[in-house]
Design a protein around this motif. Structure first.
Motif, PDB file in Angstrom:
ATOM      1  N   SER A   5      -7.452   6.017  18.596  1.00 20.57           N
ATOM      2  CA  SER A   5      -8.717   5.375  18.240  1.00 20.57           C
ATOM      3  C   SER A   5      -8.848   3.971  18.827  1.00 20.57           C
ATOM      4  O   SER A   5      -9.927   3.374  18.762  1.00 20.57           O
ATOM      5  N   GLY A   6      -7.757   3.450  19.384  1.00 18.06           N
ATOM      6  CA  GLY A   6      -7.769   2.108  19.947  1.00 18.06           C
ATOM      7  C   GLY A   6      -7.312   1.037  18.983  1.00 18.06           C
ATOM      8  O   GLY A   6      -7.172  -0.129  19.359  1.00 18.06           O
ATOM      9  N   ALA A   7      -7.060   1.416  17.714  1.00 17.02           N
ATOM     10  CA  ALA A   7      -6.591   0.455  16.713  1.00 17.02           C
ATOM     11  C   ALA A   7      -5.074   0.314  16.786  1.00 17.02           C
ATOM     12  O   ALA A   7      -4.372   1.192  17.301  1.00 17.02           O
ATOM     13  N   LYS A   8      -4.581  -0.792  16.264  1.00 17.12           N
ATOM     14  CA  LYS A   8      -3.147  -0.992  16.118  1.00 17.12           C
ATOM     15  C   LYS A   8      -2.713  -0.511  14.739  1.00 17.12           C
ATOM     16  O   LYS A   8      -3.471  -0.573  13.777  1.00 17.12           O
ATOM     17  N   VAL A   9      -1.478  -0.060  14.658  1.00 19.84           N
ATOM     18  CA  VAL A   9      -0.929   0.431  13.395  1.00 19.84           C
ATOM     19  C   VAL A   9      -0.376  -0.736  12.588  1.00 19.84           C
ATOM     20  O   VAL A   9       0.375  -1.575  13.096  1.00 19.84           O
ATOM     21  N   PHE A  10      -0.774  -0.792  11.322  1.00 18.77           N
ATOM     22  CA  PHE A  10      -0.197  -1.719  10.351  1.00 18.77           C
ATOM     23  C   PHE A  10       0.526  -0.829   9.344  1.00 18.77           C
ATOM     24  O   PHE A  10      -0.098  -0.187   8.511  1.00 18.77           O
ATOM     25  N   TYR A  11       1.858  -0.768   9.466  1.00 11.82           N
ATOM     26  CA  TYR A  11       2.635   0.273   8.780  1.00 11.82           C
ATOM     27  C   TYR A  11       3.152  -0.218   7.426  1.00 11.82           C
ATOM     28  O   TYR A  11       3.904  -1.167   7.345  1.00 11.82           O
ATOM     29  N   ARG A  12       2.728   0.499   6.375  1.00 11.82           N
ATOM     30  CA  ARG A  12       3.238   0.229   5.040  1.00 11.82           C
ATOM     31  C   ARG A  12       4.467   1.087   4.774  1.00 11.82           C
ATOM     32  O   ARG A  12       4.402   2.306   4.771  1.00 11.82           O
ATOM     33  N   LEU A  13       5.612   0.456   4.549  1.00 12.45           N
ATOM     34  CA  LEU A  13       6.851   1.139   4.216  1.00 12.45           C
ATOM     35  C   LEU A  13       6.917   1.288   2.695  1.00 12.45           C
ATOM     36  O   LEU A  13       6.979   0.294   1.975  1.00 12.45           O
ATOM     37  N   GLY A  14       6.895   2.504   2.209  1.00 11.22           N
ATOM     38  CA  GLY A  14       6.921   2.683   0.761  1.00 11.22           C
ATOM     39  C   GLY A  14       6.313   4.007   0.362  1.00 11.22           C
ATOM     40  O   GLY A  14       6.524   5.027   1.028  1.00 11.22           O
ATOM     41  N   GLU A  15       5.529   4.000  -0.708  1.00 17.05           N
ATOM     42  CA  GLU A  15       4.964   5.227  -1.256  1.00 17.05           C
ATOM     43  C   GLU A  15       3.496   5.036  -1.622  1.00 17.05           C
ATOM     44  O   GLU A  15       3.076   3.928  -1.982  1.00 17.05           O
ATOM     45  N   SER A  16       2.732   6.117  -1.560  1.00 18.14           N
ATOM     46  CA  SER A  16       1.345   6.104  -2.000  1.00 18.14           C
ATOM     47  C   SER A  16       1.288   5.978  -3.517  1.00 18.14           C
ATOM     48  O   SER A  16       2.258   6.247  -4.226  1.00 18.14           O
ATOM     49  N   ILE A  17       0.123   5.583  -4.017  1.00 15.73           N
ATOM     50  CA  ILE A  17      -0.062   5.432  -5.452  1.00 15.73           C
ATOM     51  C   ILE A  17      -0.015   6.792  -6.138  1.00 15.73           C
ATOM     52  O   ILE A  17      -0.409   7.810  -5.571  1.00 15.73           O
ATOM     53  N   ALA A  18       0.478   6.813  -7.364  1.00 17.68           N
ATOM     54  CA  ALA A  18       0.487   8.046  -8.151  1.00 17.68           C
ATOM     55  C   ALA A  18      -0.869   8.245  -8.817  1.00 17.68           C
ATOM     56  O   ALA A  18      -1.575   7.283  -9.117  1.00 17.68           O
ATOM     57  N   THR A  19      -1.250   9.501  -9.052  1.00 13.50           N
ATOM     58  CA  THR A  19      -2.528   9.762  -9.713  1.00 13.50           C
ATOM     59  C   THR A  19      -2.517   9.245 -11.149  1.00 13.50           C
ATOM     60  O   THR A  19      -3.557   8.884 -11.690  1.00 13.50           O
TER      61      THR A  19
END
Length: 477
Positions: free
Chosen positions: A137-151
């Motif tokens: 897409s032409g964007a740069k990656v800003f990488y979050r190391l960790g986990e997604s939020i729980a429901t």
């Protein structure tokens, strides 16, 4: 011409134009004159337009597996290119349905009983494709190391502190090696920004003591910075960045008396008042500077509209509404004029209820009004140089926001977030051969474009309640 003579002449012309505008305003008493004059000086550059039009997630979303291949239900790559998205932050790709395929530590290294240096213990397949989508897409990656939020807290599986912080840091190091150094059939993307966890002050995101997060950050940041000194390591990632919480984080990551790398500090805000962003940004900057982190940049890497957390349905309805064009533009103008170095809107994906946070487009790819708020700011950023705007009366008191830029062309972005019609005089120290007006409001939620043959430097403008107005100016030949 002598520069002092030029200043005098511009001043005289401005006074003459101001008098003319005030006369025009006097002719219409039934329309509120909230900002009598707004003066744009295209010859006075005051800084660079910041990379504030970043987005969390995307450009592809709603993934499913068919014949062992990932199929994407929605591909917004073209729109991401239109928006010239500078950064895509990789957080919450596993929320709410949890495919166990993308970004999160448990998706890439699912069995923590195995050794961190065991290449066969890693599954990069889904994340490889996801990162490639961002790159395309032409964007740069800003990488979050960790986990997604729980429901919910009761359904949380991966939001607990790791049992072995050092091993967790090693796994993160190998993820970086895969995407930046080609390890394990990897890539050489040169991803610069690596963020440690997300919202440790939020119960669905960190089920443990906040001090446990400080320790995780301390161990991981030191390890990664020693291994890869050229990348940017950061965190904090606070859902509620108060003076106390920011200070506690800074104290916690240095509680053993040793320095801990903090290249950037990240924080979040959801609000219905754009000026809240500036107040919070200034507070964060103040605490960082007081503690000697003068070179640490600040990233607002989650933001969106919220008016009532107890009735989130009304918020979701508003996010899809025409007013979001002006609201999003106003928020970004506040970021531009405050202590925010970069920002990422939440969110750019379409999966279940998660999609309700996206005010940019629908599940079938149709543009929503909020798209134009991000788009208009991206147009300023393409011009690069912010120029000075001065006011006869502070427009922020009335919900009117403005920003202007110069480059190959000149442009002015105006957002009226009030519930009133506003009429004001727009002054400029230069004449342009033509002006293109893009308006987004309740009458024209998909935008309407009009053109004017000459922009004389004296315009009386009217804006509807909740309207965005973007003016693109061409130089006189």
């Amino acid at each position: 011409m002598n520069k002092y003579k030029r200043i005098i002449i511009i001043g005289i012309l401005s006074m003459m134009v101001l008098s003319s505008c005030m006369k025009k305003n006097d002719q219409t008493d039934d329309i509120p004159v909230i900002t009598p004059t707004l003066t744009v000086d295209f010859s006075n550059t005051i800084g660079k337009i910041k990379p504030l039009n970043g987005i969390n997630n995307g450009p592809k979303s709603n993934a499913s597996i068919k014949d062992d291949k990932i199929e994407w239900g929605l591909d917004m790559t073209k729109m991401y290119r239109e928006l010239d998205v500078p950064y895509v932050r990789t957080h919450d790709m596993e929320y709410p349905d949890g495919s166990d395929m993308f970004i999160d530590i448990h998706c890439i290294f699912p069995d923590f009983s195995r050794k961190a240096d065991d290449a066969d213990a890693y599954d990069f397949s889904g994340t490889d494709e996801y990162i490639a989508n961002i790159q395309d897409s032409g964007a740069k990656v800003f990488y979050r190391l960790g986990e997604s939020i729980a429901t919910s807290v009761n359904e949380a599986k991966y939001q607990y502190p790791p049992e072995d912080y050092e091993k967790w840091a090693e796994v993160c190091g190998n993820i970086i090696a895969h995407y930046n150094e080609g390890w394990n059939d990897g890539f050489e993307y040169g991803i610069e920004y690596w963020e440690i966890w997300n919202e440790p002050d939020q119960s669905r995101q960190w089920i443990g003591k906040i001090e446990d997060y400080y320790k995780l950050y301390q161990v991981t940041a030191r390890y990664l910075k020693e291994l890869y000194p050229d990348i940017h390591i950061g965190g904090g990632v606070l859902a509620s960045a108060s003076e106390e919480s920011v200070q506690a984080f800074l104290d916690g990551i240095t509680d053993d008396g040793e320095d801990t790398p903090l290249d950037f500090f990240s924080w979040h805000i959801y609000t219905d008042t754009p000026s809240d962003i500036a107040h919070r940004a200034d507070l964060v900057r103040k605490i960082l500077d007081q503690n000697g982190y003068n070179d640490t940049t600040t990233f607002l890497d989650e933001w969106n509209y919220v008016d009532d957390w107890t009735n989130i349905e009304t918020t979701w309805e508003k996010i899809q509404s025409p007013e979001m064009a002006s609201f999003y533009a106003a928020c970004m103008i506040m970021m531009q004029n405050s202590n925010v170095d970069a920002a990422m809107y939440y969110d750019g994906t379409m999966t279940g209820e998660y999609a309700k946070w996206c005010g940019l487009y629908t599940s079938d790819g149709k543009k929503l009004p909020g798209y134009y708020g991000i788009w208009s700011f991206s147009q300023l950023r393409n011009l690069k140089n912010q120029v000075k705007i001065s006011y006869k009366r502070d427009p922020l008191d009335q919900g009117v926001f403005a920003c202007a830029a110069s480059g190959e062309k000149d442009a002015i972005l105006l957002a009226n977030t009030s519930n009133k019609i506003v009429r004001f005089c727009l002054l400029s120290n230069s004449v342009h051969s033509s002006a293109t007006y893009t308006r987004v409001n309740t009458e024209y939620p998909d935008g309407i474009v009009s053109k004017q043959e000459q922009f004389t430097g004296e315009e009386v403008l009217e804006m509807q309640a909740g309207e965005l107005l973007f003016i693109s100016l061409s130089e006189e030949k």
